[in-house]
Design a protein around this motif. Structure first.
Motif, short mmCIF file in Angstrom:
data_model
loop_
_atom_site.label_atom_id
_atom_site.label_comp_id
_atom_site.label_asym_id
_atom_site.label_seq_id
_atom_site.Cartn_x
_atom_site.Cartn_y
_atom_site.Cartn_z
N GLU A 1 -1.13 -2.17 -4.47
CA GLU A 1 -0.66 -0.81 -4.14
C GLU A 1 -1.82 0.08 -3.69
O GLU A 1 -1.60 1.10 -3.04
CB GLU A 1 0.07 -0.17 -5.33
CG GLU A 1 -0.80 -0.01 -6.56
CD GLU A 1 -0.19 0.89 -7.62
OE1 GLU A 1 0.84 1.51 -7.33
OE2 GLU A 1 -0.77 0.99 -8.70
N ARG A 2 -3.05 -0.26 -4.03
CA ARG A 2 -4.20 0.53 -3.56
C ARG A 2 -5.03 -0.27 -2.56
O ARG A 2 -6.21 -0.04 -2.39
CB ARG A 2 -5.07 0.93 -4.76
CG ARG A 2 -4.35 1.81 -5.77
CD ARG A 2 -5.28 2.33 -6.83
NE ARG A 2 -5.93 1.22 -7.52
CZ ARG A 2 -7.02 1.36 -8.27
NH1 ARG A 2 -7.60 2.54 -8.39
NH2 ARG A 2 -7.52 0.32 -8.89
N ILE B 1 0.85 -1.19 0.00
CA ILE B 1 0.00 0.00 0.00
C ILE B 1 0.89 1.25 0.00
O ILE B 1 1.79 1.38 0.83
CB ILE B 1 -0.95 -0.01 1.22
CG1 ILE B 1 -1.98 -1.12 1.03
CG2 ILE B 1 -1.65 1.35 1.39
CD1 ILE B 1 -2.90 -1.33 2.21
N GLY B 2 0.66 2.15 -0.95
CA GLY B 2 1.41 3.39 -1.01
C GLY B 2 2.73 3.30 -1.76
O GLY B 2 3.39 4.30 -1.98
N ASP C 1 5.06 3.13 -4.90
CA ASP C 1 4.96 3.53 -6.31
C ASP C 1 5.87 2.61 -7.12
O ASP C 1 7.09 2.69 -7.02
CB ASP C 1 5.42 4.99 -6.42
CG ASP C 1 5.32 5.52 -7.85
OD1 ASP C 1 5.02 4.70 -8.75
OD2 ASP C 1 5.52 6.72 -8.05
N GLU D 1 8.83 13.44 8.22
CA GLU D 1 7.46 13.14 7.80
C GLU D 1 7.52 12.11 6.67
O GLU D 1 8.24 12.27 5.71
CB GLU D 1 6.77 14.41 7.32
CG GLU D 1 5.29 14.22 7.12
CD GLU D 1 4.63 15.38 6.40
OE1 GLU D 1 3.56 15.18 5.82
OE2 GLU D 1 5.21 16.49 6.42
N VAL D 2 6.73 11.05 6.82
CA VAL D 2 6.65 10.04 5.76
C VAL D 2 5.80 10.60 4.64
O VAL D 2 4.73 11.16 4.87
CB VAL D 2 6.03 8.74 6.31
CG1 VAL D 2 5.87 7.72 5.19
CG2 VAL D 2 6.89 8.17 7.42
N LYS D 3 6.32 10.49 3.42
CA LYS D 3 5.54 10.99 2.28
C LYS D 3 4.49 9.96 1.91
O LYS D 3 4.80 8.78 1.65
CB LYS D 3 6.47 11.23 1.08
CG LYS D 3 7.32 12.47 1.24
CD LYS D 3 7.38 13.25 -0.07
CE LYS D 3 7.99 14.63 0.14
NZ LYS D 3 9.38 14.54 0.66
N VAL D 4 3.23 10.36 1.92
CA VAL D 4 2.14 9.44 1.55
C VAL D 4 1.77 9.72 0.11
O VAL D 4 1.45 10.85 -0.25
CB VAL D 4 0.92 9.64 2.47
CG1 VAL D 4 -0.23 8.77 1.99
CG2 VAL D 4 1.30 9.32 3.90
N ARG D 5 1.84 8.70 -0.72
CA ARG D 5 1.43 8.88 -2.12
C ARG D 5 -0.07 8.65 -2.21
O ARG D 5 -0.57 7.60 -1.84
CB ARG D 5 2.16 7.88 -3.02
CG ARG D 5 2.02 8.21 -4.49
CD ARG D 5 2.93 7.32 -5.33
NE ARG D 5 2.39 5.97 -5.50
CZ ARG D 5 1.57 5.61 -6.46
NH1 ARG D 5 1.16 6.48 -7.36
NH2 ARG D 5 1.15 4.37 -6.55
N LYS D 6 -0.79 9.64 -2.66
CA LYS D 6 -2.23 9.50 -2.82
C LYS D 6 -2.52 8.60 -4.02
O LYS D 6 -1.85 8.68 -5.03
CB LYS D 6 -2.88 10.88 -3.04
CG LYS D 6 -2.80 11.79 -1.82
CD LYS D 6 -3.93 11.47 -0.84
CE LYS D 6 -3.68 12.07 0.54
NZ LYS D 6 -3.81 13.52 0.58
#
Ligand SMILES: [Cu+2]
Length: 471
Positions: A362-363, A339-340, A342, A458-463
């Motif tokens: 991934e979603r 999940i998340g 790329d 901060e962890v980057k969250v990919r939308k």
């Protein structure tokens, strides 16, 4: 679930299908003919035609064993044998069981009944039967080596005792039980009260099933018996959703559900839309002072629980184990969480080598239910089951309690999907939306450290993107 029609079919095949090779003609004359069942459908309750009357149970995707009354003794004939069990439509397992099925038939008797059970062993190895929870003479308790010699292949043994205690019980081998229970050998036993018991209420519907688990590799048929914990098929009566029948009741019926656990782990059994009381265990009815309302009750290994509730909310209510991995089928557990992540670039490179390569997860995993992935023959889909609004994304230990106003008393047939009254289904909202409240401030700590705080990161969250176009 078909009920009456099936019951007559089942009554029709009563008697006969077992070979007499292992038993002499003389012995056979003394034995009640074994009744064999091979359909995995839920059979209608077996209304007693001799002995004291009672309100019979319904075994989910199972049946009750008929008996022969012989001079006041109820005689049953169980046959231990290899069976083929359809665990879900299109998925058959090669198991061991009793009288054509795994689990074996439910045995129903009345408190005080003298019971004689003939057990014919048609397995390739010895066996025995332990009558879990019963008060009985020690030599009838069924532990091979301790209470009796094991029943050799081809031989018939007889057990006889009085069903002294009313309640919810089970039976299973106590000889090479690791193998034999991993292969599906088990069955339910219900002893109804002889007279009105202040701790045992009358109910309109009385269901029972056993929790069991198997480890069957995708594409194969036989459980791996050495598995201790990492099972991939979590079943009720050796069936997995969407192969588990629904529990169909009439609005305002009092309902009892009896559950026994013969897996290697506990199962928090959860009912939607109603609260229930735990009214009994394999130790007997619970005192009223110990009962409180629950919507989930844990059934530990080797335990039995009976729950009771008033079915006073119409609808299709989920009923399942609350361990979410137990409402999945045939999982590979070595799949990393993606999940998340790329992997656009990676997928492109792999696609050059393997054109059919698909990225999964991934979603989230919901896509799995929709992607009709090519899988080996005889493999249970990981999570399926179509509801009226699409995939329910569940497998394993999941079923539905169907409460209907117009379900006839005693009718256990499936009424189809609930027709929701207009305006009572969650739906898309398209009006104006205010900015939702969201927690924004930084967190603190209950015990501040004397050293300097760590550098904030901060962890980057990919939308998730809304389409697959960029893959
Ligand atoms: Cu579970």
């Amino acid at each position: 679930m078909t009920s009456r029609r099936d019951f007559f079919k089942y009554a029709g095949i009563a008697g006969g299908a077992v070979a007499a090779s292992a038993v002499s003609r003389v012995a056979m004359a003394a034995l009640p003919e074994p009744v064999i069942q091979t359909s995995p459908n839920t059979m209608a309750p077996l209304v007693p035609n001799s002995g004291r009357a009672y309100n019979p149970v319904v075994t989910l995707n199972g049946w009750t064993l008929p008996w022969r009354m012989n001079q006041g003794v109820k005689e049953f004939h169980l046959v231990s044998e290899p069976v083929v069990r359809e665990m879900a439509p299109g998925f058959k397992a090669h198991l061991w069981g009793y009288n054509g099925q795994s689990p074996g038939p439910t045995i129903e008797v009345v408190e005080g009944d003298r019971v004689r059970i003939f057990v014919t062993n048609k397995l390739p190895e010895h066996t025995s039967i332990h009558w879990h929870g019963q008060r009985l003479p020690n030599g009838m308790d069924g532990v091979a080596g301790l209470n009796q010699p094991a029943i050799p292949t081809g031989k018939t043994f007889v057990y006889e005792f009085v069903a002294r205690r009313p309640g919810t019980f089970m039976y299973h081998p106590h000889a090479d039980e690791m193998t034999q229970m991993a292969m599906g050998m088990m069955g339910f036993w219900v002893t109804h009260p002889k007279v009105k018991n202040p701790l045992i209420d009358e109910v309109q519907r009385d269901f029972c099933f056993l929790l069991n688990a198997y480890d069957i590799d995708p594409g194969s048929y036989t459980p791996k018996i050495m598995t201790m914990l990492d099972f991939n098929l979590w079943s009720w009566n050796s069936r997995i959703f969407p192969g588990i029948d629904s529990l169909n009741v009439r609005l305002n019926d009092k309902v009892r559900i009896r559950v026994g656990n013969l897996t290697m782990t506990n199962h928090p059994i959860h009912l939607h839309g109603h609260e229930f009381l735990v009214t009994g265990t394999d130790g007997g009815p619970t005192p009223k002072s110990t009962r409180w309302y629950e919507v989930t009750t844990d059934v530990a290994v080797g335990q039995m629980r009976q729950i009771e509730f008033l079915a006073d909310e119409e609808g299709d209510w989920a009923f399942h184990c609350h361990k979410s991995h137990h409402t999945m089928n045939a999982m590979g557990h070595n799949v990393p969480t993606l999940i998340g992540v790329d992997h656009r670039g990676v997928a492109k490179k792999i696609n050059n080598l393997i054109p059919d390569y698909m990225v999964m997860g991934e979603r989230g995993m919901a896509d799995m239910a929709e992607m009709e992935m090519p899988i080996p023959d005889n493999t249970a889909p990981m999570m399926t089951g179509e509801g009226p609004f699409g995939s329910v994304e569940m497998g394993g230990m999941f079923s539905v309690l169907k409460v209907r106003r117009d379900q006839k008393p005693g009718d256990y047939s499936n009424p189809g999907w609930f027709k929701h009254p207009k305006g009572t289904v969650a739906h898309e909202y398209t009006g104006p939306l205010a900015e939702p409240a969201r927690f924004k401030s930084e967190g603190g700590q209950s015990m501040p450290r004397s050293q300097k705080p760590a550098i904030p990161t901060e962890v980057k969250v990919r939308k998730p993107s809304s389409s697959h176009d960029n893959h």
